[in-house]
Design an enzyme around this catalytic site. Sequence first.
Site, PDB file in Angstrom:
ATOM      1  N   GLY A  46       0.835  -1.195   0.000  1.00 18.43           N
ATOM      2  CA  GLY A  46       0.000   0.000   0.000  1.00 18.43           C
ATOM      3  C   GLY A  46       0.865   1.238   0.000  1.00 18.43           C
ATOM      4  CD  GLN A  51       3.576   5.820   2.523  1.00 19.95           C
ATOM      5  OE1 GLN A  51       2.560   5.306   2.101  1.00 19.95           O
ATOM      6  NE2 GLN A  51       4.585   5.108   3.005  1.00 19.95           N
ATOM      7  CB  CYS A  92       5.881   2.279   7.231  1.00 20.73           C
ATOM      8  SG  CYS A  92       5.303   3.769   6.411  1.00 20.73           S
ATOM      9  CG  LEU A  93       6.879   1.104   1.058  1.00 21.01           C
ATOM     10  CD1 LEU A  93       6.105   1.398  -0.225  1.00 21.01           C
ATOM     11  CD2 LEU A  93       8.050   0.178   0.773  1.00 21.01           C
ATOM     12  CG  HIS A 134      -0.025   1.163   7.177  1.00 23.08           C
ATOM     13  ND1 HIS A 134       0.977   0.621   7.967  1.00 23.08           N
ATOM     14  CD2 HIS A 134       0.587   2.098   6.391  1.00 23.08           C
ATOM     15  CE1 HIS A 134       2.133   1.217   7.662  1.00 23.08           C
ATOM     16  NE2 HIS A 134       1.931   2.105   6.700  1.00 23.08           N
ATOM     17  CD  GLU A 135      -0.791   2.491   2.792  1.00 22.56           C
ATOM     18  OE1 GLU A 135      -0.321   3.649   2.788  1.00 22.56           O
ATOM     19  OE2 GLU A 135      -0.072   1.481   2.953  1.00 22.56           O
ATOM     20  CG  HIS A 138       0.775   6.756   5.494  1.00 20.88           C
ATOM     21  ND1 HIS A 138       1.925   7.307   6.020  1.00 20.88           N
ATOM     22  CD2 HIS A 138       1.051   5.438   5.296  1.00 20.88           C
ATOM     23  CE1 HIS A 138       2.852   6.362   6.131  1.00 20.88           C
ATOM     24  NE2 HIS A 138       2.349   5.216   5.704  1.00 20.88           N
TER      25      HIS A 138
HETATM   26 ZN   LIG Z   1       3.203   3.364   5.694  1.00 22.67          ZN
END
Ligand SMILES: [Zn+2]
Length: 167
Positions: A46, A51, A92-93, A134-135, A138
Amino acid sequence: MLLQIKTFPDLILRQPTETVSFPLSKDILKLTQDMIDTVRKADGIGLAAPQVGRAVKLIVINLEKNDLPPFPLYNPRIVSKGIKKTEIEEGCLSLPGVYGVVKRPKKVTIMAQNTEGKKVSFTDDGWVSRVAQHEIDHINGVLIIDLIKKYTQGEETVQGWKDQKLL
Ligand SMILES: [Zn+2]
């Protein structure tokens, strides 16, 4: 086109996000495609617009490994949460090397808009639920480091950030 993934403590990750309006602009359509390309290339499940440096309410979910092709959600929000919670390790990226156990509701109902601007709502208690939560965090400026009770792998990285007083 691949986009650069912003990593903590980049301030964009904490900024308020704007609502996406319809019909979608060429810019947002391109951003959506670029985010899909980027999440695939990064082998992520995701990605949220902040991000990649854009403060807008757009997320993409990529569960290709579960036979669900990548798709975007515009202006997503959680409208109801189940009582049962599950604890799962997340990464997380935007936080390379950081992993930890995050407790979230197992089942959620999400309301969003699709590419045509049509309102869609769905309930899930599997991976889509987990990734979407999670997204959506963000786009509300929330990161897993705000939620992790116990760090798991990546301890050295975590310690490095603690030493820099970032965590
Ligand atoms: Zn993340």
